[in-house]
Design a protein around this motif. Structure first.
Motif, PDB file in Angstrom:
ATOM      1  N   UNK A   1       0.856  -1.190   0.000  1.00  0.00           N
ATOM      2  CA  UNK A   1       0.000   0.000   0.000  1.00  0.00           C
ATOM      3  C   UNK A   1       0.891   1.237   0.000  1.00  0.00           C
ATOM      4  N   UNK A   2       0.594   2.178  -0.907  1.00  0.00           N
ATOM      5  CA  UNK A   2       1.401   3.388  -1.058  1.00  0.00           C
ATOM      6  C   UNK A   2       0.513   4.629  -1.065  1.00  0.00           C
ATOM      7  N   UNK A   3       1.055   5.748  -0.601  1.00  0.00           N
ATOM      8  CA  UNK A   3       0.427   7.024  -0.973  1.00  0.00           C
ATOM      9  C   UNK A   3       0.526   7.166  -2.491  1.00  0.00           C
ATOM     10  N   UNK A   4      -0.459   7.751  -3.114  1.00  0.00           N
ATOM     11  CA  UNK A   4      -0.491   7.815  -4.581  1.00  0.00           C
ATOM     12  C   UNK A   4       0.779   8.441  -5.159  1.00  0.00           C
ATOM     13  N   UNK A   5       1.334   9.425  -4.456  1.00  0.00           N
ATOM     14  CA  UNK A   5       2.520  10.118  -4.967  1.00  0.00           C
ATOM     15  C   UNK A   5       3.774   9.249  -4.932  1.00  0.00           C
ATOM     16  N   UNK A   6       3.748   8.144  -4.165  1.00  0.00           N
ATOM     17  CA  UNK A   6       4.945   7.318  -3.986  1.00  0.00           C
ATOM     18  C   UNK A   6       4.872   5.979  -4.714  1.00  0.00           C
ATOM     19  N   UNK A   7       3.874   5.779  -5.554  1.00  0.00           N
ATOM     20  CA  UNK A   7       3.726   4.503  -6.252  1.00  0.00           C
ATOM     21  C   UNK A   7       4.889   4.312  -7.225  1.00  0.00           C
ATOM     22  N   UNK A   8       5.582   3.169  -7.159  1.00  0.00           N
ATOM     23  CA  UNK A   8       6.719   2.944  -8.066  1.00  0.00           C
ATOM     24  C   UNK A   8       6.254   2.607  -9.480  1.00  0.00           C
ATOM     25  N   UNK A   9       7.167   2.668 -10.415  1.00  0.00           N
ATOM     26  CA  UNK A   9       6.863   2.279 -11.794  1.00  0.00           C
ATOM     27  C   UNK A   9       7.097   0.781 -11.903  1.00  0.00           C
ATOM     28  N   UNK A  10       6.041   0.006 -11.684  1.00  0.00           N
ATOM     29  CA  UNK A  10       6.175  -1.440 -11.611  1.00  0.00           C
ATOM     30  C   UNK A  10       4.914  -2.096 -12.172  1.00  0.00           C
ATOM     31  N   UNK A  11       5.064  -3.337 -12.584  1.00  0.00           N
ATOM     32  CA  UNK A  11       3.912  -4.101 -13.067  1.00  0.00           C
ATOM     33  C   UNK A  11       3.232  -4.875 -11.949  1.00  0.00           C
ATOM     34  N   UNK A  12       3.740  -4.741 -10.726  1.00  0.00           N
ATOM     35  CA  UNK A  12       3.140  -5.482  -9.609  1.00  0.00           C
ATOM     36  C   UNK A  12       1.790  -4.888  -9.222  1.00  0.00           C
ATOM     37  N   UNK A  13       0.870  -5.749  -8.792  1.00  0.00           N
ATOM     38  CA  UNK A  13      -0.430  -5.319  -8.303  1.00  0.00           C
ATOM     39  C   UNK A  13      -0.256  -4.694  -6.922  1.00  0.00           C
ATOM     40  N   UNK A  14      -0.696  -3.445  -6.759  1.00  0.00           N
ATOM     41  CA  UNK A  14      -0.559  -2.723  -5.493  1.00  0.00           C
ATOM     42  C   UNK A  14      -1.833  -1.924  -5.235  1.00  0.00           C
ATOM     43  N   UNK A  15      -1.899  -1.328  -4.054  1.00  0.00           N
ATOM     44  CA  UNK A  15      -3.000  -0.419  -3.716  1.00  0.00           C
ATOM     45  C   UNK A  15      -2.416   0.955  -3.397  1.00  0.00           C
ATOM     46  N   UNK A  16      -3.051   1.990  -3.918  1.00  0.00           N
ATOM     47  CA  UNK A  16      -2.650   3.370  -3.642  1.00  0.00           C
ATOM     48  C   UNK A  16      -3.832   4.114  -3.037  1.00  0.00           C
ATOM     49  N   UNK A  17      -3.538   5.072  -2.166  1.00  0.00           N
ATOM     50  CA  UNK A  17      -4.619   5.878  -1.602  1.00  0.00           C
ATOM     51  C   UNK A  17      -4.372   7.356  -1.893  1.00  0.00           C
ATOM     52  N   UNK A  18      -5.467   8.043  -2.115  1.00  0.00           N
ATOM     53  CA  UNK A  18      -5.454   9.459  -2.479  1.00  0.00           C
ATOM     54  C   UNK A  18      -6.172  10.260  -1.397  1.00  0.00           C
ATOM     55  N   UNK A  19      -5.587  11.373  -1.022  1.00  0.00           N
ATOM     56  CA  UNK A  19      -6.256  12.343  -0.157  1.00  0.00           C
ATOM     57  C   UNK A  19      -6.696  13.498  -1.043  1.00  0.00           C
ATOM     58  N   UNK A  20      -7.972  13.494  -1.401  1.00  0.00           N
ATOM     59  CA  UNK A  20      -8.502  14.502  -2.316  1.00  0.00           C
ATOM     60  C   UNK A  20      -8.722  15.821  -1.592  1.00  0.00           C
ATOM     61  N   UNK A  21      -8.386  16.912  -2.259  1.00  0.00           N
ATOM     62  CA  UNK A  21      -8.559  18.237  -1.664  1.00  0.00           C
ATOM     63  C   UNK A  21      -9.888  18.879  -2.052  1.00  0.00           C
ATOM     64  N   UNK A  22     -10.308  18.682  -3.294  1.00  0.00           N
ATOM     65  CA  UNK A  22     -11.498  19.382  -3.789  1.00  0.00           C
ATOM     66  C   UNK A  22     -12.568  18.427  -4.329  1.00  0.00           C
ATOM     67  N   UNK A  23     -12.146  17.387  -5.001  1.00  0.00           N
ATOM     68  CA  UNK A  23     -13.102  16.505  -5.682  1.00  0.00           C
ATOM     69  C   UNK A  23     -13.795  15.570  -4.699  1.00  0.00           C
ATOM     70  N   UNK A  24     -14.968  15.121  -5.076  1.00  0.00           N
ATOM     71  CA  UNK A  24     -15.719  14.162  -4.290  1.00  0.00           C
ATOM     72  C   UNK A  24     -15.260  12.752  -4.653  1.00  0.00           C
ATOM     73  N   UNK A  25     -14.947  11.935  -3.641  1.00  0.00           N
ATOM     74  CA  UNK A  25     -14.414  10.602  -3.883  1.00  0.00           C
ATOM     75  C   UNK A  25     -15.343   9.716  -4.691  1.00  0.00           C
ATOM     76  N   UNK A  26     -16.637   9.743  -4.363  1.00  0.00           N
ATOM     77  CA  UNK A  26     -17.596   8.932  -5.103  1.00  0.00           C
ATOM     78  C   UNK A  26     -17.673   9.358  -6.565  1.00  0.00           C
ATOM     79  N   UNK A  27     -17.645  10.665  -6.794  1.00  0.00           N
ATOM     80  CA  UNK A  27     -17.718  11.158  -8.167  1.00  0.00           C
ATOM     81  C   UNK A  27     -16.505  10.761  -8.977  1.00  0.00           C
ATOM     82  N   UNK A  28     -15.326  10.861  -8.373  1.00  0.00           N
ATOM     83  CA  UNK A  28     -14.102  10.463  -9.068  1.00  0.00           C
ATOM     84  C   UNK A  28     -14.137   8.972  -9.382  1.00  0.00           C
ATOM     85  N   UNK A  29     -14.555   8.171  -8.401  1.00  0.00           N
ATOM     86  CA  UNK A  29     -14.596   6.722  -8.601  1.00  0.00           C
ATOM     87  C   UNK A  29     -15.532   6.348  -9.739  1.00  0.00           C
ATOM     88  N   UNK A  30     -16.711   6.969  -9.785  1.00  0.00           N
ATOM     89  CA  UNK A  30     -17.679   6.633 -10.832  1.00  0.00           C
ATOM     90  C   UNK A  30     -17.155   7.013 -12.217  1.00  0.00           C
TER      91      UNK A  30
END
Length: 257
Positions: free
Chosen positions: A137-166
């Motif tokens: 698990x990585x902060x989105x800004x720290x995700x490496x350039x890799x083909x491995x399956x990983x999880x990243x998390x984003x702390x949104x400042x303005x956008x709505x999470x549900x709207x971005x996901x959809x």
């Protein structure tokens, strides 16, 4: 005329011997006696090789051997790992380059690695199942350039999470996942290289102007709209993984062997 025939025959014999030596020395014929084999050079790099229709279990076993990586599957290798590998490598590979190649081979066949308990190597699972397992698990800004399956998390400042996901789901491959945990928190599971591309799009959406356009278009969570049970369960797993990393391994790299 009598001397030319023996000379011609001798030349044919020499030619046949040369061809035989070339075949034996060609890295492309590393799959001797029905067994695929990787070899290392004096610098510890894996020599160039050709793999033609090599069964996936055989390729995985050879990778595990040459890199001394503990790899397990949930049952018989031949029953659990389906697929084949065809590769043509013209130059030697460093260990980390071979590992990236290994990730890609698995992904092409619908598999991914997850961390085994206590960091004891990897477990190979179907990608649809690996999404729910122990991934880095990585902060989105720290995700490496890799083909491995990983999880990243984003702390949104303005956008709505549900709207971005959809809006983002239509751009993502079938075995990926994007989950809005809260209005300002977003989790994405995909190959690390894909997440880096997705991050550029999300960054454009997470601006004052982008958020305003979402509100005007009515994109986002509706008041009182229930969350899917599956999303709540995955969110809980990811949060638990973050808490474990924060308490015990904050300085460790997520992509490792």
């Amino acid at each position: 005329m009598l001397t030319k025939k023996p000379v011609a025959e001798f030349s044919a014999v020499i030619f046949s011997v040369v061809i035989a030596l070339v075949i034996c020395m060609d890295p492309g014929f590393a799959r001797a006696a029905g067994h695929f084999k990787m070899e290392k050079d004096s610098q510890g790099r894996v020599r160039a090789f050709k793999a033609v229709e090599v069964p996936l279990p055989e390729f995985v076993r050879e990778y595990a051997r040459v890199t001394s990586t503990v790899i397990t599957v949930g049952g018989s290798w031949e029953q659990q790992l389906k697929g084949s590998v065809t590769l043509f490598l013209r130059r030697p590979l460093q260990s980390d380059q071979l590992t990236e190649l290994f990730y890609r081979v698995l992904a092409d066949n619908g598999y991914a690695v997850v961390d085994a308990p206590a960091g004891n190597g990897w477990i190979i699972e179907r990608m649809r199942d690996a999404r729910d397992a122990a991934l880095p698990v990585y902060p989105a800004a720290d995700v490496p350039d890799s083909a491995r399956l990983v999880t990243a998390y984003y702390d949104l400042k303005y956008a709505d999470g549900d709207g971005v996901a959809r809006m983002m789901r239509s751009f993502m491959p079938p075995n990926s996942r994007i989950i809005p945990a809260t209005d300002g928190k977003l989790f994405v599971t995909d190959s690390a290289s894909n997440i880096r591309k997705i991050s550029k799009i999300i960054a454009r959406m997470d601006t004052r102007e982008g958020a305003a356009r979402q509100r005007e278009a009515g994109v986002g969570a509706q008041p009182g709209e229930p969350r899917a049970c599956g999303e709540q369960r995955i969110e809980k797993l990811i949060v638990e993984k973050l808490e474990i990393q924060d308490s015990g391994s904050s300085g460790k790299e997520g992509v490792k062997k």
